[in-house]
Scaffold this active site. Structure first.
Site, PDB file in Angstrom:
ATOM      1  N   THR A   1       0.804  -1.221   0.000  1.00 62.68           N
ATOM      2  CA  THR A   1       0.000   0.000   0.000  1.00 62.68           C
ATOM      3  C   THR A   1       0.834   1.268   0.000  1.00 62.68           C
ATOM      4  OG1 THR A   1      -1.807  -1.124   1.149  1.00 62.68           O
ATOM      5  CG2 THR A   1      -1.765   1.274   1.295  1.00 62.68           C
TER       6      THR A   1
ATOM      7  N   THR B   1      -0.008 -21.551  19.974  1.00 64.02           N
ATOM      8  CA  THR B   1      -1.345 -21.281  20.506  1.00 64.02           C
ATOM      9  C   THR B   1      -2.129 -20.339  19.605  1.00 64.02           C
ATOM     10  OG1 THR B   1      -2.613 -20.364  22.359  1.00 64.02           O
ATOM     11  CG2 THR B   1      -0.442 -19.415  21.948  1.00 64.02           C
ATOM     12  N   GLN B   2      -3.452 -20.517  19.607  1.00 64.31           N
ATOM     13  CA  GLN B   2      -4.337 -19.598  18.894  1.00 64.31           C
ATOM     14  C   GLN B   2      -4.506 -18.281  19.650  1.00 64.31           C
ATOM     15  OE1 GLN B   2      -8.075 -21.538  18.039  1.00 64.31           O
ATOM     16  NE2 GLN B   2      -7.090 -23.348  17.163  1.00 64.31           N
ATOM     17  N   CYS B   3      -4.106 -18.252  20.908  1.00 67.08           N
ATOM     18  CA  CYS B   3      -4.263 -17.034  21.710  1.00 67.08           C
ATOM     19  C   CYS B   3      -3.273 -15.968  21.255  1.00 67.08           C
ATOM     20  CB  CYS B   3      -4.037 -17.328  23.193  1.00 67.08           C
ATOM     21  SG  CYS B   3      -5.192 -18.526  23.881  1.00 67.08           S
TER      22      CYS B   3
ATOM     23  N   THR C   1       1.170  -4.757   4.249  1.00 67.78           N
ATOM     24  CA  THR C   1       0.963  -5.128   5.646  1.00 67.78           C
ATOM     25  C   THR C   1       0.415  -6.537   5.838  1.00 67.78           C
ATOM     26  OG1 THR C   1      -1.256  -4.143   5.655  1.00 67.78           O
ATOM     27  CG2 THR C   1       0.587  -2.735   6.337  1.00 67.78           C
ATOM     28  N   ASP C   2      -0.263  -7.100   4.843  1.00 65.26           N
ATOM     29  CA  ASP C   2      -0.964  -8.362   5.075  1.00 65.26           C
ATOM     30  C   ASP C   2      -0.031  -9.495   5.456  1.00 65.26           C
ATOM     31  OD1 ASP C   2      -3.383  -7.178   4.646  1.00 65.26           O
ATOM     32  OD2 ASP C   2      -3.677  -7.962   2.624  1.00 65.26           O
TER      33      ASP C   2
ATOM     34  N   ASP D   1       1.799  -6.980  -4.382  1.00 71.59           N
ATOM     35  CA  ASP D   1       0.925  -6.910  -3.219  1.00 71.59           C
ATOM     36  C   ASP D   1       1.422  -7.974  -2.251  1.00 71.59           C
ATOM     37  OD1 ASP D   1      -1.462  -7.829  -1.554  1.00 71.59           O
ATOM     38  OD2 ASP D   1      -2.293  -6.067  -2.542  1.00 71.59           O
ATOM     39  N   SER D   2       1.425  -7.687  -0.956  1.00 78.58           N
ATOM     40  CA  SER D   2       2.031  -8.643  -0.021  1.00 78.58           C
ATOM     41  C   SER D   2       1.286  -9.966   0.013  1.00 78.58           C
ATOM     42  CB  SER D   2       2.120  -8.049   1.388  1.00 78.58           C
ATOM     43  OG  SER D   2       0.854  -7.939   1.989  1.00 78.58           O
ATOM     44  N   SER D   3       0.039  -9.994  -0.443  1.00 78.31           N
ATOM     45  CA  SER D   3      -0.683 -11.262  -0.530  1.00 78.31           C
ATOM     46  C   SER D   3      -0.020 -12.212  -1.527  1.00 78.31           C
ATOM     47  CB  SER D   3      -2.138 -11.017  -0.940  1.00 78.31           C
ATOM     48  OG  SER D   3      -2.802 -10.215   0.013  1.00 78.31           O
TER      49      SER D   3
END
Length: 337
Positions: free
Chosen positions: A14, A272-274, A91-92, A59-61
């Site tokens: 971006t 962890t997902q946390c 940023t992605d 694009d970072s994707s």
């Protein structure tokens, strides 16, 4: 005294985009024109800069591990000519690239700062100027000879960040490690000490393509799905588990699928997902079951850092046993030992 020299490596994203018929889009040469119009860059407080652009801009994707290596090679080829480096990135997937660079740039003794923006530099109301100026100060300062991310007034260890907002200017956090610097009215060092400069010349390993995946557990996940993900040619998996590193054990077939894959040489790392905290595979019986199946603790690594670390280790052709050993060790400040 002569001004420091900093290389700007523009991969896309971006920060250097312009408005097109379908929205913001990459435009070769556009960022160079915007930088030439920034009076701040001629200030003696900032370093001299040189810009190099990816061809094509991405694009970072669209970034892939081969592009991580391209960035590392750009830095390696110009390492002796510059005092620091700023990588401009979308940023992605910025957290993945920052993590990967921390592993790829072995022997790093100069600052490498990864940044971007939520709004393009050419817009009136943008976060790009603050992020860019802050990154240049850090890159030229020399006090942080490691890979960092400068975003939203914070300078964070690169392999500790994760993107937490798609709309706010404070888009990144370092959940399990304090910021190294806060860029407010004053520039304030954080409580954590930066990594010392590495000894020896800069080295960038040649990485072979590897098959690595990430799998987030969810209620009702089946052993068949897990077994399908683990099928050859997969060589590494980041398993995003519940809480302190727990997984369902009600159906033994799920653990059997993991154990079978580990037996074939697949390296499975438990994260962890946390957002905050890490895994403790001895705290609950469900976590202990994963350890017995051969799953490696990722401690408090982010999933992004764990994935980049696996790609780097496996891409060098190391034996699975050695990869499991190193995956659990703190190599670049990516986990709390």
């Amino acid at each position: 005294m002569s001004r420091k020299r900093v290389l700007l490596a523009h991969t896309g994203g971006t920060i250097g985009m312009r408005r097109g018929p379908g929205g913001y889009e990459p435009a070769p040469g556009h960022l160079e024109r915007l930088l030439a119009a920034m009076p701040e860059l001629s200030s003696p407080e900032l370093p001299e800069t040189e810009l190099v652009e990816f061809e094509p801009l991405l694009d970072s994707s669209d970034m892939a591990p081969s592009d991580w290596q391209r960035v590392a090679r750009i830095i390696e080829s110009r390492y002796d000519r510059f005092d620091g480096f700023v990588v401009l990135h979308g940023t992605d997937t910025l957290a993945y690239t920052a993590s990967a660079l921390s592993f790829l740039l072995e022997g790093l003794g100069k600052p490498v700062v990864v940044t971007g923006s939520q709004v393009p530099l050419g817009e009136v109301r943008t976060d790009a100027r603050e992020n860019l100026v802050g990154s240049l100060l850090v890159a030229a300062g020399g006090q942080l000879p490691e890979v960092t991310v400068c975003f939203g007034g914070l300078v964070m260890r690169g392999n500790r960040v994760t993107k937490v907002s798609s709309t706010g200017f404070a888009a990144f956090e370092s959940p399990n490690f304090p910021p190294l610097v806060r860029l407010g009215v004053a520039i304030e060092p954080g409580p954590a000490a930066p990594r010392p400069p590495a000894e020896g010349p800069l080295r960038v390993a040649d990485l072979r393509p590897v098959s690595v995946a990430a799998l987030r557990l969810f209620p009702g996940i089946t052993p068949e799905l897990v077994a399908n993900v683990l099928r050859p040619p997969l060589s590494g998996l980041v398993l995003e588990t519940y809480g302190a590193g727990n997984a369902p054990t009600r159906d033994p077939a799920l653990l059997e699928a993991l154990a079978s894959a580990v037996g074939r040489g697949v390296v499975v790392v438990n994260t962890t997902q946390c957002l905050r905290g890490g895994v403790d595979m001895d705290g609950y019986a469900t976590g202990s079951a994963l350890r017995r199946a051969g799953v490696v603790s990722g401690a408090d690594m982010t999933p992004e850092a764990a994935l980049a670390k696996l790609i780097w280790l496996l891409g060098q052709g190391l034996e699975p046993a050695r990869v499991r050993e190193l995956a659990a060790q703190d190599l670049r400040g990516e986990l709390t030992a």
